[in-house]
Design an enzyme around this catalytic site. Structure first.
Site, PDB file in Angstrom:
ATOM      1  N   GLY A   1      39.189  55.065  18.323  1.00 33.37           N
ATOM      2  CA  GLY A   1      39.757  55.705  19.506  1.00 33.37           C
ATOM      3  C   GLY A   1      39.427  57.172  19.667  1.00 33.37           C
TER       4      GLY A   1
ATOM      5  N   ASN B   1      37.229  58.450  21.721  1.00 30.68           N
ATOM      6  CA  ASN B   1      37.162  58.736  23.160  1.00 30.68           C
ATOM      7  C   ASN B   1      38.558  58.775  23.774  1.00 30.68           C
ATOM      8  OD1 ASN B   1      34.331  58.972  24.359  1.00 30.68           O
ATOM      9  ND2 ASN B   1      34.111  57.288  22.895  1.00 30.68           N
TER      10      ASN B   1
ATOM     11  N   MET C   1      36.319  46.118  22.353  1.00 31.34           N
ATOM     12  CA  MET C   1      35.211  45.244  21.961  1.00 31.34           C
ATOM     13  C   MET C   1      35.428  43.800  22.395  1.00 31.34           C
ATOM     14  SD  MET C   1      33.174  47.399  20.730  1.00 31.34           S
ATOM     15  CE  MET C   1      31.931  46.462  19.859  1.00 31.34           C
ATOM     16  N   ARG C   2      35.861  43.611  23.626  1.00 34.58           N
ATOM     17  CA  ARG C   2      36.022  42.285  24.193  1.00 34.58           C
ATOM     18  C   ARG C   2      35.356  42.266  25.550  1.00 34.58           C
ATOM     19  NH1 ARG C   2      37.180  37.758  21.549  1.00 34.58           N
ATOM     20  NH2 ARG C   2      38.108  38.462  19.624  1.00 34.58           N
TER      21      ARG C   2
ATOM     22  N   HIS D   1      29.793  53.923  27.723  1.00 38.30           N
ATOM     23  CA  HIS D   1      28.788  53.120  27.012  1.00 38.30           C
ATOM     24  C   HIS D   1      27.778  54.062  26.363  1.00 38.30           C
ATOM     25  CE1 HIS D   1      26.395  49.628  26.032  1.00 38.30           C
ATOM     26  NE2 HIS D   1      25.332  50.293  26.430  1.00 38.30           N
TER      27      HIS D   1
ATOM     28  N   LEU E   1      28.028  42.592  32.504  1.00 40.25           N
ATOM     29  CA  LEU E   1      28.236  43.451  31.327  1.00 40.25           C
ATOM     30  C   LEU E   1      27.445  44.758  31.436  1.00 40.25           C
ATOM     31  CD1 LEU E   1      29.481  43.705  28.464  1.00 40.25           C
ATOM     32  CD2 LEU E   1      27.322  42.773  27.596  1.00 40.25           C
ATOM     33  N   ASP E   2      28.147  45.875  31.386  1.00 42.18           N
ATOM     34  CA  ASP E   2      27.529  47.214  31.412  1.00 42.18           C
ATOM     35  C   ASP E   2      26.670  47.435  32.656  1.00 42.18           C
ATOM     36  OD1 ASP E   2      28.729  47.762  28.938  1.00 42.18           O
ATOM     37  OD2 ASP E   2      27.004  46.994  27.821  1.00 42.18           O
TER      38      ASP E   2
HETATM   39  C1  GRF Z   1      31.814  54.595  21.551  1.00 41.11           C
HETATM   40  O1  GRF Z   1      30.534  54.780  21.042  1.00 41.11           O
HETATM   41  C2  GRF Z   1      31.726  54.098  22.954  1.00 41.11           C
HETATM   42  O2  GRF Z   1      30.644  54.599  23.651  1.00 41.11           O
HETATM   43  C3  GRF Z   1      31.587  52.620  22.774  1.00 41.11           C
HETATM   44  O3  GRF Z   1      32.389  52.305  21.665  1.00 41.11           O
HETATM   45  C4  GRF Z   1      32.531  53.455  20.841  1.00 41.11           C
HETATM   46  C5  GRF Z   1      33.992  53.699  20.708  1.00 41.11           C
HETATM   47  O4  GRF Z   1      34.271  54.744  19.824  1.00 41.11           O
HETATM   48  N1  GRF Z   1      31.959  51.917  23.971  1.00 41.11           N
HETATM   49  P1  GRF Z   1      35.726  55.367  19.779  1.00 41.11           P
HETATM   50  O5  GRF Z   1      36.675  54.242  19.396  1.00 41.11           O
HETATM   51  O6  GRF Z   1      36.032  55.949  21.110  1.00 41.11           O
HETATM   52  O7  GRF Z   1      35.666  56.403  18.704  1.00 41.11           O
END
Ligand code: GRF
Length: 194
Positions: free
Chosen positions: A14, A16, A92-93, A111, A146-147
């Site tokens: 977490g 971000n 991650m889902r 991303h 996706l993305d």
């Molecule tokens: C980051 O690299 C983000 O770009 C990707 O998953 C990672 C998450 O990292 N979607 P964090 O949990 O925010 O440290």
């Protein structure tokens, strides 16, 4: 100023999410993080959120009969927090179409690549294997593919000779932590829309 309410979905550390929480402490930031939901009970980010006094929830998809029921519960929790926007931050889902359409235009993701390059996983290793000279990250609207949703902000970093996936990951992450709060602010101020 009325601040927009934001729910963050995570699966892990977490960082971000933390960047969004830190940014929201500025009095003129247009959004506040009101809840953090993880699909993993052990996600370290849940503890970080709790330390900031933010509501948390954890929900394992394996406990539900179907992905739809799992995602309906996520929506119920987000609606309980009365969120205006949803930020995916290392969630991650892969989310189903019904859920994505339910939040479309109000849900964004970070991303670790210069989309449309390198959708999916292991972006840093793939960039190195390709011999690219630059790499980066993208905040984009979430759409069913996706993305694939339109980008709001991107940041670029150089790939430096001798880089490993770890060094490159760290260089990109610094930029992620800058552009995610910026992109959320733009969304919350109504400066961008899908
Ligand atoms: C980051 O690299 C983000 O770009 C990707 O998953 C990672 C998450 O990292 N979607 P964090 O949990 O925010 O440290």
């Amino acid at each position: 100023m009325s601040r927009k309410k934001v729910g963050v979905l995570i699966s892990g550390r977490g960082s971000n999410m933390s960047a969004l929480i830190e940014a929201s402490k500025a009095p003129d930031y247009p959004a506040e993080i009101v809840g953090v939901l993880s699909n993993k009970a052990a996600a370290p980010g849940l503890l970080t959120a709790q330390e900031h006094g933010i509501a948390t929830a954890s929900l394992a998809q394996s406990k539900f009969f179907s992905r739809e029921m799992f995602e309906d519960m996520i929506t119920q929790i987000l609606e309980g927090w009365e969120v205006d926007y949803v930020c995916l931050a290392g969630f991650m889902r892969i989310l189903g179409e019904d859920f994505v359409l339910r939040w479309q235009g109000r849900m964004i993701n970070i991303h670790p690549s210069l989309l449309p390059l390198y959708k999916g996983l292991d972006t840093h290793a793939r960039v190195l294997a390709a011999g690219d000279a630059e790499h980066g990250c993208t905040v984009h609207f979430v759409t069913p593919g996706l993305d694939e949703g339109p980008a709001i902000l991107q940041a670029r970093v150089p790939v430096i000779p001798g880089d490993t996936p770890e060094t490159l990951t760290a260089r990109v992450l610094v930029e992620e932590h800058k552009i995610y709060p910026q992109a959320l602010a733009m969304l919350a101020r109504g400066e961008v829309s899908l």
